[in-house]
Motif scaffolding. Structure first.
Motif, short mmCIF file in Angstrom:
data_model
loop_
_atom_site.label_atom_id
_atom_site.label_comp_id
_atom_site.label_asym_id
_atom_site.label_seq_id
_atom_site.Cartn_x
_atom_site.Cartn_y
_atom_site.Cartn_z
N GLN A 195 7.98 7.55 -15.32
CA GLN A 195 8.37 8.78 -16.31
C GLN A 195 7.56 9.92 -15.78
OE1 GLN A 195 9.78 7.87 -19.57
NE2 GLN A 195 8.62 9.12 -21.13
N VAL A 196 6.48 9.89 -15.25
CA VAL A 196 5.22 10.89 -15.43
C VAL A 196 5.92 11.86 -14.10
CG1 VAL A 196 3.06 11.55 -14.38
CG2 VAL A 196 3.34 10.62 -16.68
N VAL A 197 6.40 11.15 -13.01
CA VAL A 197 6.42 11.48 -11.75
C VAL A 197 7.56 12.01 -11.99
CG1 VAL A 197 6.93 11.08 -9.40
CG2 VAL A 197 5.60 9.73 -10.29
N LEU A 198 8.55 11.79 -12.41
CA LEU A 198 10.11 12.31 -13.00
C LEU A 198 10.09 13.45 -13.63
CD1 LEU A 198 13.56 11.63 -13.15
CD2 LEU A 198 13.11 10.78 -15.27
N PHE A 199 9.21 13.27 -14.77
CA PHE A 199 8.87 14.40 -15.00
C PHE A 199 8.57 15.73 -15.05
CE2 PHE A 199 9.11 12.69 -20.30
CZ PHE A 199 10.80 12.54 -19.80
N ARG A 200 7.60 14.97 -13.69
CA ARG A 200 6.67 16.74 -13.13
C ARG A 200 7.81 16.77 -12.21
NH1 ARG A 200 1.32 18.05 -12.08
NH2 ARG A 200 1.17 19.01 -9.88
N LEU A 256 7.29 9.14 6.27
CA LEU A 256 7.04 10.52 6.39
C LEU A 256 6.00 9.84 7.07
CD1 LEU A 256 6.93 13.59 5.95
CD2 LEU A 256 5.82 13.09 4.28
N GLY A 257 5.71 10.08 8.60
CA GLY A 257 4.95 9.75 9.46
C GLY A 257 4.71 8.04 8.81
N ARG A 258 3.13 7.74 8.42
CA ARG A 258 2.25 6.75 7.89
C ARG A 258 2.80 7.00 6.75
NH1 ARG A 258 -3.47 5.82 11.06
NH2 ARG A 258 -2.54 6.02 13.61
N SER A 259 3.18 8.06 5.74
CA SER A 259 3.23 7.30 4.23
C SER A 259 4.89 7.67 3.84
CB SER A 259 2.69 8.58 3.02
OG SER A 259 2.70 8.83 2.35
N THR A 278 4.57 12.34 -1.96
CA THR A 278 3.78 11.09 -1.36
C THR A 278 3.21 10.29 -2.68
OG1 THR A 278 2.36 12.66 -0.34
CG2 THR A 278 3.90 12.10 1.20
N PRO A 279 2.72 9.39 -1.72
CA PRO A 279 1.85 8.88 -2.91
C PRO A 279 0.54 8.92 -3.36
CG PRO A 279 3.41 6.92 -2.42
CD PRO A 279 3.56 8.76 -1.17
N SER A 280 0.34 9.56 -1.82
CA SER A 280 -1.87 10.64 -1.66
C SER A 280 -1.42 11.71 -2.64
CB SER A 280 -1.87 10.02 -0.60
OG SER A 280 -1.46 11.00 0.72
N ASN A 281 -0.54 12.59 -2.07
CA ASN A 281 -0.31 13.34 -2.71
C ASN A 281 -0.57 13.96 -4.37
OD1 ASN A 281 0.81 16.26 -4.08
ND2 ASN A 281 -0.37 17.08 -1.61
N LEU A 310 1.13 -1.33 -0.02
CA LEU A 310 -0.02 0.30 0.62
C LEU A 310 0.84 1.29 -0.18
CD1 LEU A 310 -3.00 -1.12 2.88
CD2 LEU A 310 -2.56 -1.50 -0.20
N HIS A 311 2.36 1.24 0.43
CA HIS A 311 2.67 2.51 0.06
C HIS A 311 2.74 3.34 1.12
CE1 HIS A 311 5.29 0.04 -2.82
NE2 HIS A 311 3.98 0.07 -3.88
N ILE A 312 2.04 3.17 2.82
CA ILE A 312 2.09 3.91 3.34
C ILE A 312 2.22 2.90 4.92
CG2 ILE A 312 -0.57 5.07 2.84
CD1 ILE A 312 -1.94 2.49 4.32
N ARG A 313 2.48 4.00 5.69
CA ARG A 313 3.02 3.62 7.09
C ARG A 313 1.96 2.44 7.70
NH1 ARG A 313 6.19 6.88 12.09
NH2 ARG A 313 5.62 5.05 13.94
N VAL A 314 1.70 1.65 8.50
CA VAL A 314 0.40 0.59 9.18
C VAL A 314 1.51 0.90 10.41
CG1 VAL A 314 -0.47 -1.00 9.53
CG2 VAL A 314 -0.14 -0.05 7.29
N ASP A 315 0.75 1.40 11.73
CA ASP A 315 0.93 1.05 12.35
C ASP A 315 -0.67 0.38 13.43
OD1 ASP A 315 2.71 2.98 13.28
OD2 ASP A 315 1.35 5.30 13.53
N LEU A 316 0.13 -1.28 13.48
CA LEU A 316 -0.60 -2.19 14.62
C LEU A 316 -0.64 -2.54 15.54
CD1 LEU A 316 -0.56 -5.12 11.38
CD2 LEU A 316 -2.31 -4.02 12.51
#
Length: 346
Positions: free
Chosen positions: A146-151, A195-198, A162-165, A22-28
């Motif tokens: 490639q899109v992320v890099l070009f941005r 970065l926190g949960r992400s 971050t992925p969600s942003n 999920l590419h997020i931090r998970v606190d179980l």
């Protein structure tokens, strides 16, 4: 219940697996309301709770020696649902294909760490072939990477990386963006930090150095080129909804930002979804002979406006399309296009 060591091991595997896919931090954390359950449920399972993508989930640990059938698990799920509003997810160390099929048939959420994640309420169904491993360096970047890099190279300071942003802006899922992060990190074009949960994508080198290092991994955005004969090539063709709907592409886009003369027929760029609408025949009939065409279409691997958010093809993608063009005039126009990219050295 599980023994302490076994429970801790499965808990760690579950957390690591969720974070990887999920590419997020998970606190179980151990579920604090366990004592409120009927005795037969409280003694049958261990329980952990965590937030996944803004949804609170209760993870129910099923021992590997449990003899509960899928139908019995369905009843236990129904018993838990009487007092719990959270998404309830069974966790297994291993699972037979028969049990897996029955649980999916009953739409019962479950996780087998390192193997499968099935939570229909969150739109998640990741099978074995989606096992998440850190990618190795590759010959070509994926379209999303490639899109992320070009941005970053074109608008470096406008995002929290971050992925969600980025997912909201790039029209990808957070998981796809997270995998793009890992891909850029594996190819040493950036690094990934918690970065926190992400997690945060960090570029430490100047844009020109990153671009030069990435160039062997980059590719033309264009998958295929097609030509269409419109139903009505009237005088106002350029004012039809065709030009309002699709970005200029190909040599039309290049001519808008260089000294290159525009092509005889207008050319457009479309992403995968818009290509489907063109195939449906709304704007004309596809033809094999370019001389019979009224306009051309480049089908991109990603949406042409996705990198910058402007309704036009971004300069880096156009450059990758035409940098090695056999027509020297076109290749020179591509180089001229890059003169407006402030960090480009040529």
């Amino acid at each position: 219940m599980l023994g302490d060591a076994q429970s801790k091991d499965l808990n760690n595997r579950l957390r690591n697996y969720l974070q990887a896919v999920l590419h997020i931090r998970v606190d179980l954390e151990p579920w604090k309301s366990k004592d409120k359950l009927p005795m037969f449920l409280a003694k049958a399972f261990d329980f952990y709770e965590a937030d996944l993508l803004s949804t609170h989930c209760l993870f129910v640990i099923v021992t590997k020696d449990s003899e509960l059938t899928p139908s019995e698990l369905e009843r236990r799920h129904a018993n838990l649902r009487k007092d719990i509003d959270d998404v309830i997810v069974f966790v297994f160390e291993a699972m037979s294909s028969h049990v897996r099929a029955r649980l999916i048939e009953k739409a019962l959420p479950f996780v087998v760490p390192d193997n499968q994640l099935y939570i229909p309420a969150l739109g998640m169904d990741l099978r074995e072939y989606f096992r998440s491993k850190m990618p190795t360096s590759s010959e070509r970047l994926s379209p999303a990477a490639q899109v992320v890099l070009f941005r970053h190279l074109l608008i470096p300071n406008q995002d929290t990386w971050t992925p969600s942003n980025l997912a909201k802006k790039l029209r990808y899922s957070a998981m796809t963006v997270g995998r793009a992060f890992d891909e850029l990190s594996a190819n040493k074009l950036a690094s990934v930090e918690p970065l926190g949960r992400s997690k945060l994508l960090v570029f430490s080198s100047p844009p020109d150095e990153i671009f030069e290092k990435a160039r062997p991994l980059l590719r033309s955005p264009v998958k295929s080129i097609h030509f269409f004969r419109p139903r009505d090539m009237h005088e106002g063709f350029y004012g039809t909804t065709l030009t309002q709907t699709f970005a200029a592409g190909g040599e039309s886009a290049l001519a808008e930002r260089s000294m290159l003369n525009p092509p005889r027929h207008p050319h457009f760029a479309v992403g995968p979804k818009d290509w489907k609408s063109l195939q449906a025949g709304e704007f004309g009939e596809e033809v094999d002979d370019q001389d019979e065409a009224g306009f051309g279409v480049d089908v991109w691997r990603y949406d042409p406006d996705i990198v910058t958010g402007n309704k036009q093809a971004d300069p880096l993608s156009l450059f990758m399309q035409f940098q090695a063009h056999e027509d020297e005039r076109v290749a020179e126009a591509a180089a001229q296009l890059m003169e407006n990219v402030r960090w480009y050295r040529g």
